[in-house]
Enzyme design. Sequence first.
Site, PDB file in Angstrom:
ATOM      1  N   GLU A 129       1.950  -8.867  -0.230  1.00  0.00           N
ATOM      2  CA  GLU A 129       1.063  -8.401  -1.302  1.00  0.00           C
ATOM      3  C   GLU A 129       1.865  -8.219  -2.595  1.00  0.00           C
ATOM      4  O   GLU A 129       2.800  -7.430  -2.645  1.00  0.00           O
ATOM      5  CB  GLU A 129       0.435  -7.068  -0.888  1.00  0.00           C
ATOM      6  CG  GLU A 129      -0.354  -6.397  -1.996  1.00  0.00           C
ATOM      7  CD  GLU A 129      -0.854  -5.002  -1.580  1.00  0.00           C
ATOM      8  OE1 GLU A 129      -0.578  -4.579  -0.442  1.00  0.00           O
ATOM      9  OE2 GLU A 129      -1.512  -4.356  -2.413  1.00  0.00           O
ATOM     10  N   ASP A 164       1.092  -3.151   1.207  1.00  0.00           N
ATOM     11  CA  ASP A 164       1.439  -1.752   0.928  1.00  0.00           C
ATOM     12  C   ASP A 164       0.732  -0.819   1.903  1.00  0.00           C
ATOM     13  O   ASP A 164      -0.339  -1.134   2.415  1.00  0.00           O
ATOM     14  CB  ASP A 164       1.004  -1.377  -0.498  1.00  0.00           C
ATOM     15  CG  ASP A 164       1.857  -2.075  -1.541  1.00  0.00           C
ATOM     16  OD1 ASP A 164       2.958  -2.546  -1.191  1.00  0.00           O
ATOM     17  OD2 ASP A 164       1.412  -2.147  -2.707  1.00  0.00           O
ATOM     18  N   ASP A 174      -1.171   1.553   1.528  1.00  0.00           N
ATOM     19  CA  ASP A 174      -2.215   2.329   0.844  1.00  0.00           C
ATOM     20  C   ASP A 174      -3.575   1.653   1.060  1.00  0.00           C
ATOM     21  O   ASP A 174      -3.683   0.681   1.808  1.00  0.00           O
ATOM     22  CB  ASP A 174      -1.898   2.467  -0.650  1.00  0.00           C
ATOM     23  CG  ASP A 174      -1.777   1.103  -1.331  1.00  0.00           C
ATOM     24  OD1 ASP A 174      -2.161   0.091  -0.710  1.00  0.00           O
ATOM     25  OD2 ASP A 174      -1.289   1.054  -2.476  1.00  0.00           O
ATOM     26  N   ASP A 181      -5.494  -0.149  -0.897  1.00  0.00           N
ATOM     27  CA  ASP A 181      -5.566  -1.552  -1.314  1.00  0.00           C
ATOM     28  C   ASP A 181      -4.876  -2.462  -0.303  1.00  0.00           C
ATOM     29  O   ASP A 181      -5.378  -3.538   0.021  1.00  0.00           O
ATOM     30  CB  ASP A 181      -4.899  -1.745  -2.686  1.00  0.00           C
ATOM     31  CG  ASP A 181      -5.785  -1.233  -3.809  1.00  0.00           C
ATOM     32  OD1 ASP A 181      -6.981  -0.988  -3.526  1.00  0.00           O
ATOM     33  OD2 ASP A 181      -5.285  -1.075  -4.936  1.00  0.00           O
TER      34      ASP A 181
END
Length: 646
Positions: free
Chosen positions: A433, A506, A508, A510
């Site tokens: 990403e 990541d 998180d 997203d």
Amino acid sequence: MANKNGDEDRTYDAGQIQVLKGLEAVRKRPGMYIGSTSERGLHHLVSEVVDNSIDEALAGYADTVRVTIHNDNSVTVEDNGRGIPVDMHPTEKMPGVELAMTVLHAGGKFDKDSYKVSGGLHGVGVSVVNALSEVLKVWVKRNGSEHYMDFARGDTTTKLKVLRDVPKKETGTKVWFKPDHMIFTDLIYRYDTLALRLRELSFLNKGVMITISDERLGQEKSETFHAKGGLKEFVQYLNASKKPLHSEVVYIETTRDDVGIELAMQYNDGYNENVFSFVNNINTHEGGTHLTGFKSALTRVVNAHAQKGNFLKKADFTLSGDDVREGLTAVLSVKVREPQFEGQTKTKLGNSEVESAVKTLVNEFLAAYLEEHPRTANIILEKAVSAARAREAARKARDLTRRKSALDVGNLPGKLADCSLTDPALCEIYLVEGDSAGGSAKQGRRRDFQAILPLRGKIINVEKARIDKVLSNEEIRTIITAIGSGIKEEFDVGKARYHKIIIMTDADVDGAHIRTLLLTFFYRQMPELIEAGYIYIAQPPLFRLAKGKEEYYVYDLLERDEVMKRLQGSDGRGTVNVQRYKGLGEMNPEQLWNTTMDPERRTLLKVNIEDAVSADDMFTKLMGDEVEPRRVFIEANAQFVKNLDI
Ligand code: 0RA
């Protein structure tokens, strides 16, 4: 003949072979009989006992099956069938129930007339469950009495006795067993795993009432599955979070040339095909003759109807199999007397007579159905014709992604930093990403076997778009080209350029979203990559803890607290530097290598979708249009990780 390894140093005379035939062999090599001694094998025991009761229901003698998980890790399975025979077997000189419990494959020996249609893949029989149980008790109500026996690790401990009188019409079998902790690595049942299979069995065996109760403290619950409509209800269940294109489920249940055939189908407005097939209650993941028969009849009938109705007047193409199955949810279940299972996982039906039985039935039935239901027929035809048009557009888009040959690196995407080795078994590709993490990964990697593909643009939600749209998405095209295996009907797992495809996002929201988009794409377009075990998820650390020269990377909160305590020392006064990694980009190349990419130190989660039914449901809910199922689903998000079994 002595075995050179010395571990089985015995001569193969008849006597020895005899010994190995008994239940002792099952205890010695449990994996040979139930696949494994881990969670899977444990659940297999329950299935084996349940299958016996389902057989009794299929034969028409039982309509209720009750499964209970007790607090002490034992399980009870109870049915109201005829009861296992208790009379003396004429040649084996023991009661039928003892024979069934202590002799391998004794099932058929005392009941020639019945034929086993159900049964787990291994179909090993209840004696295997007995062999692998610390204690097993069985109660049989039959001939006006309740009979009882018990066993320990396969040996009879209480001979058959009568407990009490019961009304003559009260019959059935109850088996209580406690799996042996000396055999199984742990004795923890997953309620959801058992419930999923029992729900499926209720759909597959119309009218049978199946109850599961969990008595374990703190997680007590109970559910009853009962599908009066059989597969019709299965299809409604599968389409529950989708938008059906016609309200009535197309349904038939009949017997043809000695093959029991049940089929239900309904189209939805999506673009995916969800066709499940079963033989004798076993999910035939690899398909086989029954599925081939169904598919070829469906393609033929829809094309014939299209010709008749002048649907293709302006189009100079025929409807392909994929076209007529776009948006189709269907379940096909056949009952076959002597099934031959083939394929890698023995889930592919080989019987050729089944193909013609299913094909002729579906041909006749569907042709008549479309004649009699013109509105539904129109909906199906319009769906297939628009799929065919999109297929044409997709073919053009796909040409852009197809590399000329595996050796032709000329067309590889520019942003791919490929590895130098060419043996796919040794090669990995990281789908990363973002550009900054991509840059770190490129610098930190071992370039001989690790390739890096940074993903910077938006990845399309394949759940909401048809194939032509999906293929016009830049990121998706790049991924397909880099992997090299093609997609859908042109897919060839042998052409995959990497045997590890590692999603690195990541930690998180997203990152989780991108990961889900990628997994959905792989599941819908290249499920074989998941089946082959090629898809992985990287596990970057969440924190770095350092005290002086000591540094630790930790991967979850629990670990963080433990390491923290240790570093602070008993007085709790050590100064520990805590760094939280919000994204991969915060790590320098060396840190990324050390924590997430070095095969010696990293942990990869292998993506393994065990159950296609729940995976489909999961992706539909996560990625589809319907808001309510998604809300409910995300609230129970633990499910996500569990079903993916990552
Ligand atoms: C063979 C013959 C008969 C019943 C069964 C097997 C039987 C086995 C199991 C295992 C669990 N529940 C079961 N219910 C029945 C009966 C033959 C007869 O009555 O003629």
